[in-house]
Design an enzyme around this catalytic site. Structure first.
Site, short mmCIF file in Angstrom:
data_model
loop_
_atom_site.label_atom_id
_atom_site.label_comp_id
_atom_site.label_asym_id
_atom_site.label_seq_id
_atom_site.Cartn_x
_atom_site.Cartn_y
_atom_site.Cartn_z
N GLU B 94 1.21 -1.23 -0.20
CA GLU B 94 0.20 0.01 -0.10
C GLU B 94 0.70 1.59 0.25
O GLU B 94 0.60 2.01 -0.71
CB GLU B 94 -0.45 -0.23 1.48
CG GLU B 94 -1.95 -1.59 0.94
CD GLU B 94 -1.06 -2.38 0.97
OE1 GLU B 94 -0.23 -2.49 2.20
OE2 GLU B 94 -2.06 -3.24 0.88
N HIS B 163 -11.43 -5.98 8.37
CA HIS B 163 -12.27 -5.09 7.10
C HIS B 163 -12.90 -4.59 7.56
O HIS B 163 -13.66 -4.40 6.39
CB HIS B 163 -12.65 -6.53 6.76
CG HIS B 163 -11.50 -7.55 5.99
ND1 HIS B 163 -10.70 -7.96 7.20
CD2 HIS B 163 -11.65 -7.86 4.59
CE1 HIS B 163 -9.99 -9.20 5.55
NE2 HIS B 163 -10.25 -9.03 4.61
#
Lengths: 408, 370
Positions: B94, B163
């Site tokens: 990322e 999540h």
């Protein structure tokens, strides 16, 4: 084997290119892929610390991969920049002691790396420097006072990165390597032949972004040269605490790119290796890693005390390998430099130092409203409000001062 | 190599793409078909495709966004339509994705990058805070970073650990970032197009539980309006919406909490209480005017957010409203937020998330005279 002289790969789509390039190299030299990418067994050194050119066979290259000595004009230019760079480093350290600059991370001792990093690039190329690379940024052509603005304390940057194609001098370690990757990627997508040189130090190779940047550059087959100045210390922590790899250049092979080690105090070898690396990258060979073996001669910054973590004998040993003296001896022995040439170069260096003294000696007035002006391209109502608040506060202060003056 | 990719017109470049952009949008709008049921996912996907059509410097990349079309399918079909150079998968990293986007934006592109999930964006935090947010300021506006970081966020999908974070406060707290979060399908299209057009970096927070929410929307009309908007310069930035008008109290919500607030207002109406619902839309910049106008009118307010309440966007909203509306308030402003605990496992999620009952309880606590 490393960055071979006669290897070129055509620029093909990113998914296929690395394999093609390697297959070609492997076929050409009859070696393994790993052998191709591993750095030479020894660092590349062309001029020894005494200033003599080494015989071809002793420069560290494998047979058939020797580097040509750069042209006289390039070498003289490099020497001039070395002298200017050294003078700038020492001038800035003095300005810090006088309180004219907040801080200056000096590259004293690393000037050969600084100069070669800038000189190997063309005008259309990009450079992404760290906080210690002010001399490289200057050598690239940025106005010295603009370069030092970041250390003067009135703004976090002084030059236009787009104009000079030089990234902001980056402090968070290796974060700029990814920006270099992005600049190269954008250029590649537009079909431009830009090469990007991304700089970091030995300690920085421990950072996560170092890994991500090398991997991205390799996977997307981008023309990025990762130039690691191994100056042996990350503030106080020696290289042995950062990595136990055989060398930092060896890290390249894990990403599928070639690496090379070079004497970081030998500007002849640096130019030879970086010039070839730039040429290969421009021709589409993908990224390369060059490790320069050098030494940080002074403390991390003026706020650091290097006597707490290293022996003066070690520093003295490296003083004997000084890049500026070495180059002066080499050029003088070759008859390329005489007393007049030396005097002219010294004069140039003094002029730059004077420019710095003058530029940084000035007390530049700061405008408090600058706080708000550049945060966004389109300012928010909240910042407008806060800007008005500060303006009002300053106006009241000014009025109070005026009436105080009037009352005297 | 790719003659179709050019430099962005608005930032760090010199090739004008504005004309091409307007022409492409106009051409696309010819196939307008009137209002149809459209999901948030489809609206976002269409916005990306339209932006890529309009401006060849718009690039989409991230993890699984290529062939797969993203784990939520927001980038579905973009690689097929625009090729692997314009919508592509990156290595799984990322910080690398955001850092590379910074470099691309410096060099004339408009990257739109996807963080796969809220809690997977944290490795990129240093790039976002130290560079994305600061580049414009450091360079006195010389270097603009016209980039969008798309982040699916919030709960409500029964997601496993990492999540379902509500990470908006981290970005909103960082000076130099704009933070958008759409709560309707139409805003999904509109605000994503505007985020891509913006010369400022935008963290675009997508309420993931709403990806499959359907509204009746005319995408052709939205496309046309967007093109008009780019000429008038009028955007959603800093403009909250009155999602439901009311008179007795104001519910202030954003992103995934807006539908919850609307459901609460619906339930309150049955009990004879008229609640106004404000959809904040852009957390940064915040629309003080619309929010305070509503609270001055109703005299009562409840702020609703899924994120932990402590040191959050919701606490900021309470502080701002209190500073600006103190004399209009009939009761202290209440908050209904997630508890200050790590995001819970799926079976505990319903106890954590702000729900209609908890909102109505808070409304009941607003010191009503009778």
């Amino acid at each position: 084997m490393t960055i071979s002289a006669d290897h070129t790969a055509t620029d093909t789509p990113s998914t296929a290119a690395p394999e093609n390039a390697l297959t070609e190299a492997v076929q050409k030299f009859g070696i393994t892929v790993e052998d191709y990418m591993l750095p030479a067994r020894h660092q590349i050194q062309m001029v020894d610390p005494d200033g003599s050119l080494k015989p071809k066979g002793e420069q560290g290259t494998q047979p058939g991969h020797e580097y040509p000595v750069p042209g006289d004009k390039e070498l003289l230019e490099a020497y001039e920049q070395l002298v200017v760079g050294r003078r700038v480093n020492d001038q800035n350290s003095a300005l810090v002691r006088q309180g004219r600059m907040a801080v200056y991370p000096s590259s004293h001792g690393q000037e050969a790396c600084q100069v070669a990093a800038a000189m190997c690039l063309s005008d259309g190329d990009w450079m992404f420097p760290t906080y210690r690379d002010a001399v490289a940024v200057m050598t690239r052509g940025v106005d010295p006072v603009q370069v030092m603005t970041i250390f003067r304390g009135d703004w976090h940057g002084g030059y236009d990165p787009l104009k000079y194609k030089v990234g902001i001098q980056c402090t968070p370690l290796t974060t700029q390597l990814l920006h270099a990757v992005g600049v190269a990627h954008a250029a590649k997508l537009r079909g431009e032949d830009t090469v990007v040189l991304a700089m970091c130090g030995d300690g920085a190779t421990s950072e996560g972004d170092f890994h991500e940047a090398l991997n991205f550059a390799a996977v997307f087959h981008l023309p990025v040269i990762f130039f690691v100045q191994n100056n042996k210390y990350a503030i106080s922590v020696p290289l042995a605490h950062q990595s136990v790899a055989p060398s930092l250049a060896h890290k390249a092979v894990g990403y599928g790119m070639a690496g090379e080690r070079v004497d970081g105090n030998d500007v002849v070898a640096l130019l030879a290796v970086l010039d070839r690396a730039v040429k290969l990258a421009r021709e589409g060979s993908g990224p390369l890693l060059v490790e320069a073996n050098t030494y940080r001669m002074q403390a991390h910054t003026n706020a650091d005390d290097d006597t707490r973590y290293r022996e003066s004998a070690e520093v003295a040993e490296w003083r004997a390998k000084d890049p500026v003296n070495r180059m002066r001896t080499y050029l003088t022995d070759r008859g390329l430099l005489d007393d007049d040439g030396e005097a002219r170069i010294r004069e140039h260096a003094e002029a730059v130092a004077a420019q710095l003294r003058e530029g940084l000696g000035e007390d530049v007035p700061v405008d408090p409203q600058e706080l708000f002006r550049h945060v966004f391209a389109v300012q928010t109502p909240q910042l407008k409000e806060q800007s008005a608040l500060l303006a009002d506060e300053l106006a009241r202060d000014a009025a109070a001062n005026d009436s105080k003056e009037a009352g005297k | 190599m790719s003659p179709t990719i050019t430099t962005s017109s608005e930032a760090n470049g010199n090739v004008s793409a504005a004309t091409a952009r307007a022409a492409a949008s106009a051409a696309a709008s010819a196939e307008a078909t009137g209002p149809q049921p459209v999901t948030m996912a489809k609206a976002l996907n269409t916005a990306l495709a339209d932006a890529m059509h309009a401006d060849s410097s718009v690039l989409v990349f991230g993890e699984d966004v290529g062939l797969l079309g993203g784990v939520f399918r927001i980038t579905d079909g973009l690689t097929a339509t625009f090729g692997e150079q314009r919508c592509f998968d990156t290595p799984l990293a990322e910080s690398g994705i955001v850092g590379m986007a910074v470099g691309m934006a410096i060099n004339g592109m408009r990257p739109v990058i996807e963080m796969q999930f809220d809690a997977f964006a944290y490795p990129a935090f240093e790039q976002i805070v130290s560079h994305v947010a600061k580049m414009h300021n450091r360079t006195k506006g010389t270097v603009k970073l016209p980039m969008v970081i798309r982040i699916p966020y919030g709960g409500g999908i029964g997601g496993v650990e990492h999540h379902c974070d509500s990470s908006e406060s981290y970005y909103a707290h960082t000076a130099g970032l704009k933070v958008y979060t759409p709560a309707t399908v139409a805003d999904g299209y509109r605000m994503l197009r505007e985020a891509i057009d913006s010369d400022d970096p935008v963290v675009f927070m997508e309420p993931k539980k709403m990806y499959w929410t359907k509204d009746s929307v005319d995408l052709g009309e939205l496309r046309r309006l967007h093109t008009e908007g780019t000429t008038t310069g009028r955007t959603s930035e800093g403009r909250a919406a009155v999602a439901r008008p009311g008179t007795d109290a104001t519910l202030i919500a954003y992103g995934p909490s807006v539908p919850t607030a609307l459901a609460a207002a619906e339930a309150a109406a049955l009990e004879g209480r008229s609640l106004e619902v404000i959809d904040v839309r852009t957390i940064v910049p915040f629309d003080d005017e619309t929010v305070c106008e509503s609270v001055r009118k109703t005299g009562r307010a409840v702020v609703i957010a899924e994120a932990h309440g402590f040191a959050s966007v919701s606490s900021e909203i309470v502080a701002r409203v209190q500073e600006r509306c103190f004399h209009y308030l009939a009761a202290p402003i209440r908050r209904v937020t997630g508890f200050d605990v790590p995001y819970p496992a799926p079976k505990l999620e319903k106890y954590y998330l702000p729900g209609v009952d908890r909102i109505l309880d808070a409304v009941d606590d607003l010191q009503w005279e009778n």
